[in-house]
Design an enzyme around this catalytic site. Structure first.
Site, short mmCIF file in Angstrom:
data_model
loop_
_atom_site.label_atom_id
_atom_site.label_comp_id
_atom_site.label_asym_id
_atom_site.label_seq_id
_atom_site.Cartn_x
_atom_site.Cartn_y
_atom_site.Cartn_z
N PRO A 107 39.33 39.47 33.32
CA PRO A 107 37.97 39.70 33.79
C PRO A 107 36.91 39.21 32.81
O PRO A 107 37.17 39.06 31.61
CB PRO A 107 37.92 41.22 33.91
CG PRO A 107 38.82 41.69 32.81
CD PRO A 107 39.94 40.68 32.74
N GLY A 108 35.71 38.98 33.34
CA GLY A 108 34.57 38.65 32.50
C GLY A 108 33.80 39.92 32.18
O GLY A 108 34.31 40.82 31.52
N HIS A 131 42.90 39.18 27.48
CA HIS A 131 42.75 40.28 28.46
C HIS A 131 41.38 40.29 29.10
O HIS A 131 41.11 41.10 29.99
CB HIS A 131 43.04 41.62 27.80
CG HIS A 131 41.88 42.26 27.08
ND1 HIS A 131 41.09 41.60 26.16
CD2 HIS A 131 41.37 43.52 27.16
CE1 HIS A 131 40.16 42.42 25.71
NE2 HIS A 131 40.31 43.59 26.29
N LYS A 182 30.76 51.51 37.67
CA LYS A 182 31.07 51.88 36.28
C LYS A 182 30.78 53.36 36.08
O LYS A 182 29.95 53.95 36.77
CB LYS A 182 30.24 51.04 35.31
CG LYS A 182 30.59 49.56 35.35
CD LYS A 182 29.96 48.79 34.21
CE LYS A 182 30.76 48.92 32.95
NZ LYS A 182 32.02 48.18 32.97
#
Length: 397
Positions: free
Chosen positions: A302-303, A326, A396
């Site tokens: 992921p970014g 990762h 989040k």
């Protein structure tokens, strides 16, 4: 690119990034790791940055030893993703309702379910081994025995920090579900207990960094740690599986008319220990912020909450111990990010993404992370890109 080799005390440091781009603190950590008497190899991923004890984005291969602080406190942290039959054309113009439904189904932050999730009622959840996981709880260290109820209620929960749940589109317009989480509070407490034990052992008293304290094979301390470590890694896997089941159920209900179907899930740890064999030796390989990228292994890189992510397939490069990065990796600390950026900056950098845009998550702003495209470009000999994703919703804690 291929790797650059930097001299180390006991092993060379193989780096899939420009050594000059790595901050001094992280380089010193790498040199410290290379001094360990038990080390047989050290590979550094392009998302490398300063961490606790060992750098994030490093792969540490040791013979008959493991360093609990290098594994870290979020044992088994990792990613899961699944492609769906939905396309961009199926999405409503307003995505806030869908984000709200996800947040209602999956507790975030320090939250937990009011009652433990019933695996038999989770959509697509494989119960194989789940009952055995809890049967083995009594064999964990006494320090966490009182946490069983909390641990059961945190299965299927997100946590906070860099953990997230995303609704993404690939370049062909297909919808993907993706999430990032680990072993929650129980993993943290297990790690903290064993890190403390390791620091007290006689053979660790003269190390250059006490955070690199190790357990040695054929000792009761190693046996206890391995038991708890592998349990926590399994717990993290089931936590993500339960979350993905809850996520799928939300999507099925919200897009009932589309009769959504799901491809096979991709799941990978990126803070964990595995027993692997290299150069004729059985080694304990710690991936701290790195995924396994053996030949044909699918992985997720992921970014950040406003940039793309990648589904990849491993190329099986043994020079990296069959590993890859990762994620994008931080280029500044959380404290530095909060000082540099404001909630207004976050709004600007997450345009087009339905997500939190308040000061509470400014430390997760895309500007605090390295370029995910550059990170991918630096490991073309480690992984092949299968799909590029861009989130349209990011949850989040």
């Amino acid at each position: 690119m291929s790797y650059v080799e930097v001299p180390g005390a006991n092993v060379p440091i193989r780096m899939w990034t420009d050594p000059a781009s790595v901050e001094d603190g992280a380089m010193q950590q790498l040199r410290n790791v290379a001094t360990l008497p038990w080390i047989k190899g050290l590979a550094v991923m392009p998302d490398v940055h300063y961490g606790k004890g060992a750098t994030v984005g490093s792969v540490i291969a040791m013979k008959d030893a493991v360093c609990p602080a290098a594994v870290g406190v979020d044992i088994g942290c990792g990613m899961s993703a699944v492609k769906t039959s939905l396309t961009a054309n199926d999405l409503p113009g307003e995505l806030s309702r869908l984000r709200s439904k996800i947040e209602q189904a999956i507790p975030v932050g320090a939250g937990l379910h009011k009652e433990a999730v019933d695996p038999s009622r989770l959509y697509g959840f494989s119960e194989a081994g789940y009952e055995d996981l809890w049967a083995r709880f009594d064999y964990l260290t006494d320090a966490v025995k009182f946490r069983q109820e909390r641990a059961t209620k945190q299965v299927g929960t997100l946590g906070s920090g860099n953990h997230f749940i995303e609704f993404c589109l690939d370049e062909a317009g297909s919808v993907w579900l993706m999430l990032h989480s680990g072993s929650r509070n129980i993993g943290n407490e297990l790690a903290a207990y064993h890190i403390g034990v390791a620091r007290s052992l006689d053979h660790n008293q003269n190390l250059v960094d006490r955070d690199l304290a190790v357990f040695l094979s054929a000792t009761p301390e190693m046996a206890a740690y391995r038991n708890d470590l592998f349990w926590a890694q399994e717990y993290a896997k089931y936590n993500r599986a339960a979350m993905m089941s809850l996520f799928k159920e939300v999507v099925r209900k919200e897009f009932r008319k589309a009769k959504v179907s799901f491809d096979r899930e991709i799941s990978c740890h990126h803070n964990y220990v595995a027993e692997e064999r290299y150069d004729g030796m059985d080694l304990l390989v710690t991936r701290k912020g790195a995924i396994r990228a053996g030949s044909g292994d699918y992985g997720i890189i992921p970014g950040s909450m406003g940039t793309g992510s990648y589904i990849v397939k491993g190329l099986g490069n043994e020079k990296s111990f069959n590993s890859a990065s990762h994620g994008a990796g931080r280029k500044m600390s959380r404290t530095a990010a909060k000082k540099k950026f404001s909630a207004r900056d976050l709004v600007e950098q997450t345009k087009g993404v339905e997500c939190r845009k308040d000061s509470g998550v400014v430390d997760e702003i895309p500007g605090a992370y390295k370029s995910i495209e550059q990170v991918i470009d630096q490991q073309t000999d480690l992984v092949q890109v299968v799909a590029k994703l861009k989130q349209v919703i990011c949850v989040k804690g």
